[in-house]
Design a protein around this motif. Structure first.
Motif, PDB file in Angstrom:
ATOM      1  N   LYS A 146       0.848  -1.190   0.000  1.00 17.05           N
ATOM      2  CA  LYS A 146       0.000   0.000   0.000  1.00 17.05           C
ATOM      3  C   LYS A 146       0.883   1.239   0.000  1.00 17.05           C
ATOM      4  O   LYS A 146       1.912   1.296   0.691  1.00 17.05           O
ATOM      5  CB  LYS A 146      -0.907  -0.005   1.237  1.00 17.05           C
ATOM      6  CG  LYS A 146      -1.630   1.298   1.529  1.00 17.05           C
ATOM      7  CD  LYS A 146      -2.682   1.636   0.491  1.00 17.05           C
ATOM      8  CE  LYS A 146      -3.464   2.903   0.889  1.00 17.05           C
ATOM      9  NZ  LYS A 146      -4.379   3.338  -0.169  1.00 17.05           N
ATOM     10  N   THR A 147       0.503   2.230  -0.776  1.00 20.22           N
ATOM     11  CA  THR A 147       1.220   3.503  -0.869  1.00 20.22           C
ATOM     12  C   THR A 147       0.298   4.633  -0.437  1.00 20.22           C
ATOM     13  O   THR A 147      -0.863   4.710  -0.852  1.00 20.22           O
ATOM     14  CB  THR A 147       1.716   3.763  -2.299  1.00 20.22           C
ATOM     15  OG1 THR A 147       2.569   2.711  -2.704  1.00 20.22           O
ATOM     16  CG2 THR A 147       2.473   5.076  -2.383  1.00 20.22           C
ATOM     17  N   PHE A 148       0.820   5.540   0.423  1.00 23.68           N
ATOM     18  CA  PHE A 148       0.078   6.702   0.886  1.00 23.68           C
ATOM     19  C   PHE A 148       0.824   7.948   0.433  1.00 23.68           C
ATOM     20  O   PHE A 148       1.995   8.134   0.784  1.00 23.68           O
ATOM     21  CB  PHE A 148      -0.044   6.717   2.401  1.00 23.68           C
ATOM     22  CG  PHE A 148      -0.681   5.473   2.982  1.00 23.68           C
ATOM     23  CD1 PHE A 148      -2.049   5.407   3.203  1.00 23.68           C
ATOM     24  CD2 PHE A 148       0.105   4.376   3.319  1.00 23.68           C
ATOM     25  CE1 PHE A 148      -2.625   4.257   3.742  1.00 23.68           C
ATOM     26  CE2 PHE A 148      -0.453   3.234   3.868  1.00 23.68           C
ATOM     27  CZ  PHE A 148      -1.830   3.178   4.064  1.00 23.68           C
ATOM     28  N   ASP A 149       0.168   8.816  -0.326  1.00 24.99           N
ATOM     29  CA  ASP A 149       0.763  10.071  -0.781  1.00 24.99           C
ATOM     30  C   ASP A 149       0.035  11.240  -0.108  1.00 24.99           C
ATOM     31  O   ASP A 149      -1.186  11.320  -0.108  1.00 24.99           O
ATOM     32  CB  ASP A 149       0.638  10.219  -2.292  1.00 24.99           C
ATOM     33  CG  ASP A 149       1.600   9.293  -3.023  1.00 24.99           C
ATOM     34  OD1 ASP A 149       2.724   9.123  -2.541  1.00 24.99           O
ATOM     35  OD2 ASP A 149       1.211   8.748  -4.078  1.00 24.99           O
ATOM     36  N   LEU A 150       0.846  12.151   0.471  1.00 27.11           N
ATOM     37  CA  LEU A 150       0.312  13.324   1.147  1.00 27.11           C
ATOM     38  C   LEU A 150       0.959  14.575   0.573  1.00 27.11           C
ATOM     39  O   LEU A 150       2.116  14.571   0.171  1.00 27.11           O
ATOM     40  CB  LEU A 150       0.577  13.241   2.652  1.00 27.11           C
ATOM     41  CG  LEU A 150       0.046  12.006   3.395  1.00 27.11           C
ATOM     42  CD1 LEU A 150       0.506  12.019   4.851  1.00 27.11           C
ATOM     43  CD2 LEU A 150      -1.476  11.941   3.310  1.00 27.11           C
ATOM     44  N   ARG A 151       0.209  15.652   0.548  1.00 23.13           N
ATOM     45  CA  ARG A 151       0.731  16.961   0.108  1.00 23.13           C
ATOM     46  C   ARG A 151       0.534  17.961   1.240  1.00 23.13           C
ATOM     47  O   ARG A 151      -0.539  18.537   1.378  1.00 23.13           O
ATOM     48  CB  ARG A 151      -0.009  17.428  -1.150  1.00 23.13           C
ATOM     49  CG  ARG A 151       0.194  16.564  -2.363  1.00 23.13           C
ATOM     50  CD  ARG A 151       1.631  16.650  -2.889  1.00 23.13           C
ATOM     51  NE  ARG A 151       1.981  17.978  -3.291  1.00 23.13           N
ATOM     52  CZ  ARG A 151       1.794  18.480  -4.498  1.00 23.13           C
ATOM     53  NH1 ARG A 151       1.239  17.735  -5.432  1.00 23.13           N
ATOM     54  NH2 ARG A 151       2.156  19.706  -4.783  1.00 23.13           N
ATOM     55  N   PRO A 152       1.565  18.116   2.099  1.00 26.82           N
ATOM     56  CA  PRO A 152       1.433  19.049   3.236  1.00 26.82           C
ATOM     57  C   PRO A 152       1.112  20.451   2.765  1.00 26.82           C
ATOM     58  O   PRO A 152       1.521  20.874   1.693  1.00 26.82           O
ATOM     59  CB  PRO A 152       2.806  18.986   3.917  1.00 26.82           C
ATOM     60  CG  PRO A 152       3.409  17.694   3.462  1.00 26.82           C
ATOM     61  CD  PRO A 152       2.886  17.474   2.067  1.00 26.82           C
TER      62      PRO A 152
END
Length: 455
Positions: free
Chosen positions: A449-455
């Motif tokens: 599983k991959t989690f991408d976040l854009r702070p």
């Protein structure tokens, strides 16, 4: 297996910052993990991979930082177990561009349990560029590797420019079962001066220096310095011509019979090449003469590159000869083809070198991969890898090692960014110094599983 396995990938963005977390788990059962002639028994390994990556990018700079590790639970033959956090790795990179300058720095650190490392997927095991050691046998122990490099370039886009760089590479081993793997480090620095003589002709002057130190039985220290002058020009819009001449000197100091002895190897280095761009690809030829501790080596290659509608194909053929050996064939093939519902790629490389013992070493590596997309969520894949090392001491007493693997898998995207893979792997080893060949079979199930976040 899943692409993210053992990797902490940074999220690529056009600007701003991004944060990525990866988590993957794999259960694998192998009937001969050490790939021994007589298997010690079945091993069951459960790995949980954790990784993160952070990047921040502006119009002029980019910074990346990533890390990963494996929580491993392994039941090994003989009621042995191996549990804990393993294979930690960290990586850092920074690039910045100015109006006429560029700067970059990168560093990485990794600690690896060699028991679980597949030599076919690890170029350090196939050929250690520092020690020249080549081997395809599974070994035990831990390897720690630290790399650092920095480079600064002035005069970008101007008629005259200069590039300065430095690097350090450290490799250390603990608890290995082979004395041919030992701690070593290499420090290197280089400088390049570029001068555009005309709009289509440029000249370069390169200076390089390096020191290699090894904690082996002979306590090897190797100092190398090189200076070269190069010239490149465009004969027309499609044809380029280049040439280089230089000089290299290598001082090798070892302990022999209790005394330190230094030997010097030096000589002229040469290089020449021509390339012509065609409507759908290019064709070229190049010649080089290099200098190593074993003497000079001359190599001549011809290559043809094709840019195809649904892929590309490149082939290179040539011959190489060391100072004391016989001519050998060198070749390289690279082919990728996009299918209507999948892809296929082929890579093959054959190279030759002379080691410090004046043995000719022929290395052949190849891989073939095929993927077929059943639908948007499911695919099947087949893959094969091969590596062969042949040593010839010109007396007929050389050593040959061949290692191969065959992989097949069913892959499924369960939901968005959640991937599953179920597969089978067959491995094979043929060592001329062993009593018989060895093989192993393993099956695995992995989830990621991959989690991408854009702070």
């Amino acid at each position: 297996m899943l692409p993210l396995r053992g990797q902490a990938q940074d999220a690529t963005t056009a600007g701003g910052s991004a944060l990525r977390f990866t988590v993957g788990t794999e259960l694998r059962v192998d009937d001969n993990l050490g790939l021994d002639v007589d298997s010690a028994g079945t091993s069951t390994i459960w790995d949980t991979d954790l990784g993160f990556g952070y990047s921040i990018e502006t119009a002029l700079s980019k910074l990346t930082f990533s890390g990963s590790g494996v929580i491993r639970q392994a039941d090994l033959p003989g009621d042995a177990s191996d549990n804990g956090f393993q294979d930690p790795r960290l990586a850092f990179g920074y690039d910045r561009a100015g109006a006429t300058s560029r700067f970059s720095v990168d560093a990485s650190w990794r600690q690896t349990d060699l028991r679980y490392l597949d030599p076919l997927a690890d170029p350090i095991v196939i050929e250690d560029e520092a020690t020249g050691e080549q081997g395809l046998r599974q070994i035990t122990g831990t390897r720690e590797r630290l790399t650092f490099g920095t480079q600064i370039e002035f005069g970008v886009g101007t008629p005259m420019g200069m590039t300065l760089g430095a690097s350090r590479r450290e490799t250390s081993y603990q608890d290995t079962n082979r004395t041919s793997y030992y701690d070593n480090h290499t420090d290197a620095a280089f400088a390049r001066l570029r001068m555009d003589l005309t709009p289509v002709t440029s000249a370069t002057v390169d200076a390089q220096a390096s020191r290699y130190e090894a904690e082996n039985l002979s306590r090897t220290v190797r100092d190398s310095t090189a200076l070269s002058f190069g010239l490149g020009t465009a004969l027309d819009k499609a044809t380029t011509l280049s040439g280089r001449i230089g000089y290299r000197m290598i001082d090798s100091t070892r302990t022999l019979d209790g005394e330190r002895e230094t030997t010097t190897t030096d000589g002229v280095t040469l290089g020449a090449g021509v390339r012509r761009e065609l409507r759908a690809g290019s064709v070229g030829a190049d010649y080089s003469r290099s200098v190593a501790t074993s003497g000079t080596r001359d190599t001549l290659r011809f290559d043809r590159q094709f840019e195809l509608y649904n892929g590309r194909f490149g082939i290179s053929l040539g011959t190489t000869k060391g100072e004391n050996g016989d001519p050998g064939l060198v070749a390289n093939v690279d082919w990728t083809h996009e299918l209507k519902r999948g892809a296929i790629d082929l890579a093959l490389d054959r190279s030759s070198r002379t080691d410090d013992n004046n043995q000719d070493v022929l290395v052949t590596q190849g891989s073939l991969n095929w993927r077929h997309d059943l639908n948007e969520a499911n695919s099947v894949s087949l893959g094969a890898s091969l590596a062969s090392i042949q040593r010839d001491d010109n007396s007929g007493d050389g050593r040959d090692i061949t290692r191969a693997s065959l992989r097949m898998a069913w892959n499924r995207e369960i939901v968005r960014d959640v991937d599953m893979s179920l597969g089978y792997v067959h491995r094979f080893l043929d060592d001329s110094d062993a009593s018989d060949t060895a093989d192993s079979n393993s099956v695995y199930l992995s989830l990621g599983k991959t989690f991408d976040l854009r702070p």
